[in-house]
Design a protein around this motif. Structure first.
Motif, PDB file in Angstrom:
ATOM      1  N   PRO A  25       0.838  -1.200   0.000  1.00  0.00           N
ATOM      2  CA  PRO A  25       0.000   0.000   0.000  1.00  0.00           C
ATOM      3  C   PRO A  25       0.870   1.246   0.000  1.00  0.00           C
ATOM      4  O   PRO A  25       1.782   1.375   0.812  1.00  0.00           O
ATOM      5  CB  PRO A  25      -0.795  -0.122   1.304  1.00  0.00           C
ATOM      6  N   LYS A  26       0.627   2.136  -0.954  1.00  0.00           N
ATOM      7  CA  LYS A  26       1.452   3.335  -1.087  1.00  0.00           C
ATOM      8  C   LYS A  26       0.594   4.589  -1.044  1.00  0.00           C
ATOM      9  O   LYS A  26      -0.585   4.568  -1.371  1.00  0.00           O
ATOM     10  CB  LYS A  26       2.234   3.300  -2.394  1.00  0.00           C
ATOM     11  N   GLY A  30       4.065   7.903  -3.386  1.00  0.00           N
ATOM     12  CA  GLY A  30       4.843   6.694  -3.619  1.00  0.00           C
ATOM     13  C   GLY A  30       5.491   6.095  -2.381  1.00  0.00           C
ATOM     14  O   GLY A  30       6.207   5.099  -2.474  1.00  0.00           O
ATOM     15  N   LYS A  31       5.248   6.675  -1.216  1.00  0.00           N
ATOM     16  CA  LYS A  31       5.806   6.122   0.012  1.00  0.00           C
ATOM     17  C   LYS A  31       4.951   4.951   0.488  1.00  0.00           C
ATOM     18  O   LYS A  31       3.737   4.941   0.316  1.00  0.00           O
ATOM     19  CB  LYS A  31       5.864   7.185   1.108  1.00  0.00           C
ATOM     20  N   ILE A  32       5.598   3.972   1.111  1.00  0.00           N
ATOM     21  CA  ILE A  32       4.885   2.795   1.605  1.00  0.00           C
ATOM     22  C   ILE A  32       4.178   3.148   2.906  1.00  0.00           C
ATOM     23  O   ILE A  32       4.757   3.749   3.799  1.00  0.00           O
ATOM     24  CB  ILE A  32       5.857   1.625   1.814  1.00  0.00           C
ATOM     25  N   ARG A  33       2.918   2.745   3.008  1.00  0.00           N
ATOM     26  CA  ARG A  33       2.137   2.981   4.222  1.00  0.00           C
ATOM     27  C   ARG A  33       2.428   1.851   5.217  1.00  0.00           C
ATOM     28  O   ARG A  33       1.736   0.841   5.263  1.00  0.00           O
ATOM     29  CB  ARG A  33       0.656   3.025   3.896  1.00  0.00           C
ATOM     30  N   GLU A  39      -0.838  -3.150  10.767  1.00  0.00           N
ATOM     31  CA  GLU A  39      -2.198  -3.526  11.147  1.00  0.00           C
ATOM     32  C   GLU A  39      -2.563  -4.899  10.590  1.00  0.00           C
ATOM     33  O   GLU A  39      -3.177  -5.708  11.276  1.00  0.00           O
ATOM     34  CB  GLU A  39      -3.194  -2.483  10.661  1.00  0.00           C
ATOM     35  N   GLU A  40      -2.175  -5.187   9.354  1.00  0.00           N
ATOM     36  CA  GLU A  40      -2.448  -6.497   8.760  1.00  0.00           C
ATOM     37  C   GLU A  40      -1.686  -7.590   9.495  1.00  0.00           C
ATOM     38  O   GLU A  40      -2.212  -8.672   9.735  1.00  0.00           O
ATOM     39  CB  GLU A  40      -2.041  -6.500   7.292  1.00  0.00           C
ATOM     40  N   ALA A  41      -0.432  -7.319   9.839  1.00  0.00           N
ATOM     41  CA  ALA A  41       0.393  -8.329  10.488  1.00  0.00           C
ATOM     42  C   ALA A  41      -0.108  -8.661  11.893  1.00  0.00           C
ATOM     43  O   ALA A  41      -0.045  -9.811  12.326  1.00  0.00           O
ATOM     44  CB  ALA A  41       1.836  -7.855  10.547  1.00  0.00           C
ATOM     45  N   TRP A  42      -0.637  -7.658  12.612  1.00  0.00           N
ATOM     46  CA  TRP A  42      -1.066  -7.861  13.989  1.00  0.00           C
ATOM     47  C   TRP A  42      -2.555  -8.136  14.108  1.00  0.00           C
ATOM     48  O   TRP A  42      -3.068  -8.321  15.211  1.00  0.00           O
ATOM     49  CB  TRP A  42      -0.698  -6.659  14.841  1.00  0.00           C
ATOM     50  N   ALA A  43      -3.265  -8.203  12.993  1.00  0.00           N
ATOM     51  CA  ALA A  43      -4.709  -8.455  13.043  1.00  0.00           C
ATOM     52  C   ALA A  43      -4.966  -9.858  13.608  1.00  0.00           C
ATOM     53  O   ALA A  43      -4.318 -10.835  13.228  1.00  0.00           O
ATOM     54  CB  ALA A  43      -5.324  -8.343  11.654  1.00  0.00           C
ATOM     55  N   GLY A  44      -5.902  -9.940  14.537  1.00  0.00           N
ATOM     56  CA  GLY A  44      -6.261 -11.234  15.101  1.00  0.00           C
ATOM     57  C   GLY A  44      -5.411 -11.669  16.276  1.00  0.00           C
ATOM     58  O   GLY A  44      -5.661 -12.714  16.865  1.00  0.00           O
TER      59      GLY A  44
END
Length: 50
Positions: A25-26, A30-33, A39-44
Motif C-alpha cells: 500500500p502506497k 509513492g511512500k509505503i504505508r 495492522e495487517e500483520a497484527w490483526a487477530g
C-alpha cells in the motif's frame, strides 16, 4: 524457500518461516504505508508491539 535459506549465513532458527510478496500500500507520493502493513500483520492477535 529452501533455496533462499541456502545462501543465508544465519542459522535456521533465525531464518523466517514464511515470506509474503504482494502489492504494497502506497501513498499518492509513492511512500509505503507502513502502518497499514503493521495492522495487517497484527490483526487477530491479542496484543500489538510498537
Amino acid at each position: 524457500m529452501r533455496a533462499g535459506r541456502s545462501w543465508c549465513a544465519a542459522t535456521r532458527f533465525k531464518a523466517p518461516k514464511s515470506v509474503t510478496f504482494g502489492q504494497l500500500p502506497k501513498t499518492s507520493t509513492g511512500k509505503i504505508r507502513k502502518y497499514l502493513l503493521r495492522e495487517e500483520a497484527w490483526a487477530g492477535t491479542g496484543r500489538r508491539i510498537g
